[in-house]
Enzyme design. Sequence first.
Site, PDB file in Angstrom:
ATOM      1  N   TYR A   1      49.118   2.375 -24.188  1.00  0.00           N
ATOM      2  CA  TYR A   1      49.069   2.587 -22.752  1.00  0.00           C
ATOM      3  C   TYR A   1      49.020   1.216 -22.072  1.00  0.00           C
ATOM      4  O   TYR A   1      47.980   0.560 -22.044  1.00  0.00           O
ATOM      5  CB  TYR A   1      47.831   3.433 -22.430  1.00  0.00           C
ATOM      6  CG  TYR A   1      47.624   3.799 -20.978  1.00  0.00           C
ATOM      7  CD1 TYR A   1      48.544   3.474 -19.979  1.00  0.00           C
ATOM      8  CD2 TYR A   1      46.470   4.500 -20.600  1.00  0.00           C
ATOM      9  CE1 TYR A   1      48.326   3.825 -18.659  1.00  0.00           C
ATOM     10  CE2 TYR A   1      46.250   4.864 -19.279  1.00  0.00           C
ATOM     11  CZ  TYR A   1      47.174   4.508 -18.313  1.00  0.00           C
ATOM     12  OH  TYR A   1      46.953   4.846 -17.002  1.00  0.00           O
TER      13      TYR A   1
ATOM     14  N   LYS B   1      53.422   4.121 -23.084  1.00  0.00           N
ATOM     15  CA  LYS B   1      53.249   4.561 -21.693  1.00  0.00           C
ATOM     16  C   LYS B   1      53.227   3.293 -20.856  1.00  0.00           C
ATOM     17  O   LYS B   1      52.258   2.531 -20.886  1.00  0.00           O
ATOM     18  CB  LYS B   1      51.967   5.363 -21.513  1.00  0.00           C
ATOM     19  CG  LYS B   1      51.738   5.830 -20.076  1.00  0.00           C
ATOM     20  CD  LYS B   1      50.381   6.531 -19.948  1.00  0.00           C
ATOM     21  CE  LYS B   1      50.175   7.136 -18.570  1.00  0.00           C
ATOM     22  NZ  LYS B   1      50.066   6.128 -17.491  1.00  0.00           N
TER      23      LYS B   1
END
Length: 273
Positions: free
Chosen positions: A163, A193
């Site tokens: 992330y 992400k």
Amino acid sequence: MLPFRVGEPDKPAQDFFSSSMASPKKKLQGLVAATITPMTEHGEINFSVIGRYVDYLVEEQGVKNIFVNGTTGEGLSLSISERCRVAEEWVTEGRNKLDQIVIHVGALSLKESQELAQHAAKIGADGIAVIAPFFLKPWNKDVLINFLKEVAAAAPALPFYYYHIPALTGVKIRAEELLDGIQDKIPTFQGLKFSDTDLLDFGQCVDQNRQQQFAFLFGVDEQLLSALVMGATGAVGSTYNYLGKKTNQMLEAFERKDFSSALNHQRCPKAVI
């Protein structure tokens, strides 16, 4: 507590990947709703509405993938026990309704992140994601990779996603640099992400890793159309909780090369934001 200490000398982290490798039932792609953690007026988690929340996403918004306990879900503001209970409820209520449930397990404490990763595996999540530690920050790629590797090793059967959100973490290591050779260190790595506006970095991630078939999930909702042009395979965002149907229409327009219609749909979340 963990049944082992990941990365201790007699059991290096890499060894724990060998017994069961991550094999997602299908590639994570399309829209992924970053779920809100529902609260009561007294600041307690309102678990009772999560079942209806699942039905709303699937039936009203056409969104069947979720990202739990991330920034939108205020995961880092919850206690470890609260994060575990929230994850359990989403997995329970989403069973046979949702396609994939990814649990964010990042934490400032490596041990807590490992425990959350193990818990996600135990309850039947479809993947885990980890944010960079942001208090004592990793100062280069190798330090960050070592942290991520130790967390991934705690759940070796689950697909692992990084992330990337430098505006909040302050960790300025470019995603393109991080991805270079990452599966040699983290065999369960499945994607990214990318919650940043640096489309050059994002495009280089895609261009330099096409053979790996990673999931490139863009995380800035109002720039999704631009990210699709750069090669995004999906998106994780808060607006897909209530604009999933509209955004799916944008994806469909982009797929059929109706860029004028796609642009009109993109302007909808931009106006809301």
